[in-house]
Design an enzyme around this catalytic site. Sequence first.
Site, PDB file in Angstrom:
ATOM      1  N   MET A 230      -0.255   1.547   5.233  1.00 34.60           N
ATOM      2  CA  MET A 230      -0.824   1.757   6.413  1.00 34.60           C
ATOM      3  C   MET A 230      -1.937   0.672   6.617  1.00 34.60           C
ATOM      4  O   MET A 230      -2.366  -0.085   5.673  1.00 34.60           O
ATOM      5  CB  MET A 230      -1.593   2.912   6.104  1.00 34.60           C
ATOM      6  CG  MET A 230      -0.882   4.163   5.980  1.00 34.60           C
ATOM      7  SD  MET A 230      -1.822   5.551   5.468  1.00 34.60           S
ATOM      8  CE  MET A 230      -0.416   6.654   5.046  1.00 34.60           C
TER       9      MET A 230
ATOM     10  N   ASP B  39      -4.344  -4.776   6.172  1.00 37.60           N
ATOM     11  CA  ASP B  39      -4.829  -5.650   4.964  1.00 37.60           C
ATOM     12  C   ASP B  39      -3.570  -6.511   4.712  1.00 37.60           C
ATOM     13  O   ASP B  39      -2.568  -6.224   4.423  1.00 37.60           O
ATOM     14  CB  ASP B  39      -5.115  -4.839   3.800  1.00 37.60           C
ATOM     15  CG  ASP B  39      -5.757  -5.742   2.748  1.00 37.60           C
ATOM     16  OD1 ASP B  39      -6.351  -6.706   2.946  1.00 37.60           O
ATOM     17  OD2 ASP B  39      -5.507  -5.210   1.583  1.00 37.60           O
TER      18      ASP B  39
ATOM     19  N   SER C 245       0.763  -1.250   0.101  1.00 37.02           N
ATOM     20  CA  SER C 245      -0.165  -0.110  -0.095  1.00 37.02           C
ATOM     21  C   SER C 245       0.948   1.107   0.199  1.00 37.02           C
ATOM     22  O   SER C 245       1.602   1.472  -1.006  1.00 37.02           O
ATOM     23  CB  SER C 245      -0.782   0.012   1.171  1.00 37.02           C
ATOM     24  OG  SER C 245      -2.086   1.065   1.020  1.00 37.02           O
ATOM     25  N   THR C 246       0.905   2.115   1.015  1.00 36.06           N
ATOM     26  CA  THR C 246       1.485   3.456   0.884  1.00 36.06           C
ATOM     27  C   THR C 246       3.027   3.227   0.900  1.00 36.06           C
ATOM     28  O   THR C 246       3.722   2.480   1.806  1.00 36.06           O
ATOM     29  CB  THR C 246       1.226   4.081   2.502  1.00 36.06           C
ATOM     30  OG1 THR C 246      -0.186   4.055   2.503  1.00 36.06           O
ATOM     31  CG2 THR C 246       1.730   5.284   2.420  1.00 36.06           C
TER      32      THR C 246
ATOM     33  N   HIS D 261      -2.779  -1.102  -2.992  1.00 35.52           N
ATOM     34  CA  HIS D 261      -3.952   0.084  -2.919  1.00 35.52           C
ATOM     35  C   HIS D 261      -4.030   1.033  -3.681  1.00 35.52           C
ATOM     36  O   HIS D 261      -3.069   1.947  -3.283  1.00 35.52           O
ATOM     37  CB  HIS D 261      -4.127   0.182  -1.361  1.00 35.52           C
ATOM     38  CG  HIS D 261      -4.407  -1.132  -0.644  1.00 35.52           C
ATOM     39  ND1 HIS D 261      -3.851  -1.104   0.778  1.00 35.52           N
ATOM     40  CD2 HIS D 261      -4.893  -2.397  -0.868  1.00 35.52           C
ATOM     41  CE1 HIS D 261      -4.200  -2.325   1.415  1.00 35.52           C
ATOM     42  NE2 HIS D 261      -4.977  -3.065   0.598  1.00 35.52           N
TER      43      HIS D 261
END
Length: 344
Positions: free
Chosen positions: A277, A280, A159-160, A185
Amino acid sequence: MNPLRVLIVDDSATMRRLIRSILDADHRLEVVAEAGTARDARDAVNTHRPDVMTLDVEMPNMSGLEFLKRLMKHRPMPVVMVSTLTQKGSDVAVEAMALGAVDCVEKPKLGGGTDNFAKLADTVALAARARVTVARPVRSSIAPQQNRRFRRICLIGGSTGAVDAIERILQSFPVDCPPTLITQHMPEPFLVSFAARLDPLVQPKVCLAQDGAVLRPGLVMIAPGGEYHLNVTGKTELRAKLYKGPLVSGHRPSVDSMFLSAVEHAPKIVAGILTGMGGDGAAGMKALRDAGAKTLGQSQQTCVVFGMPRVAAEMGGVEQWADLDKVGEELLRLCEAPVQMRVT
């Protein structure tokens, strides 16, 4: 705790007012300045020393991308890109995240309400705590070793901060790399741009996953997002499955959805979880490890945000760790390990 100091950079006064109204309503944040040009943004950074910046992709005179390059060289700080969903905007936003921007948020469509900004304050507040550095590892120009025997399938979730991480990992993959699925994401248009950006940069073929596509050596498929999760399906010949369903672990596409779909094939799986973050992927990685998969987490010191790997480790899903510059090679090494099917 003092509020986090935010600088808003956008050439549209209307958009600046909208962003300010959302961020000012959050007690965690304080907008300390606005800027309509890169020059004004540079001056505001020096004067107000913000903790985090929102940055428009397309601006006059100097683009948001060019400004970001200079910013990351001279005064690295957390940046959230704010982009339209035009193809150009998506392309530049993905390139910006590869350069070190922490995240990207879609601008609301004209007359379409502000739903796209529903999580803007959370994104900015979390981004402000991201690890952003000046120096980045130099990419190797040495071609990855080919003709290795890969026995397993590689699943990667992030993600991030993972746009840059995934690019670096895939640059260590040979043209005949293990079959690889990636869930990252991002909104659907950015994932289109992400796949298009990666394909010419690395040796394997990179594309958005298509429903029913066979998982084969040399092919890296990225979750297309939108309404779909990317799962694994099949018995002897494994295929990609685009599953149209609700959010899983707060996301679509979801890393947990992908990992959990592969549990029945766990002895053939290597799963890697990258910077990001939230949590997940944690439950899915735990289930995979328990069922016989090899699992790897990106080390805390090389994560932009040590969220997803941390939660996965706390749940017992991470078998081993690697710094970012070693993640690619470690995934390949694990994919070479003999498959030992469990007897039930």
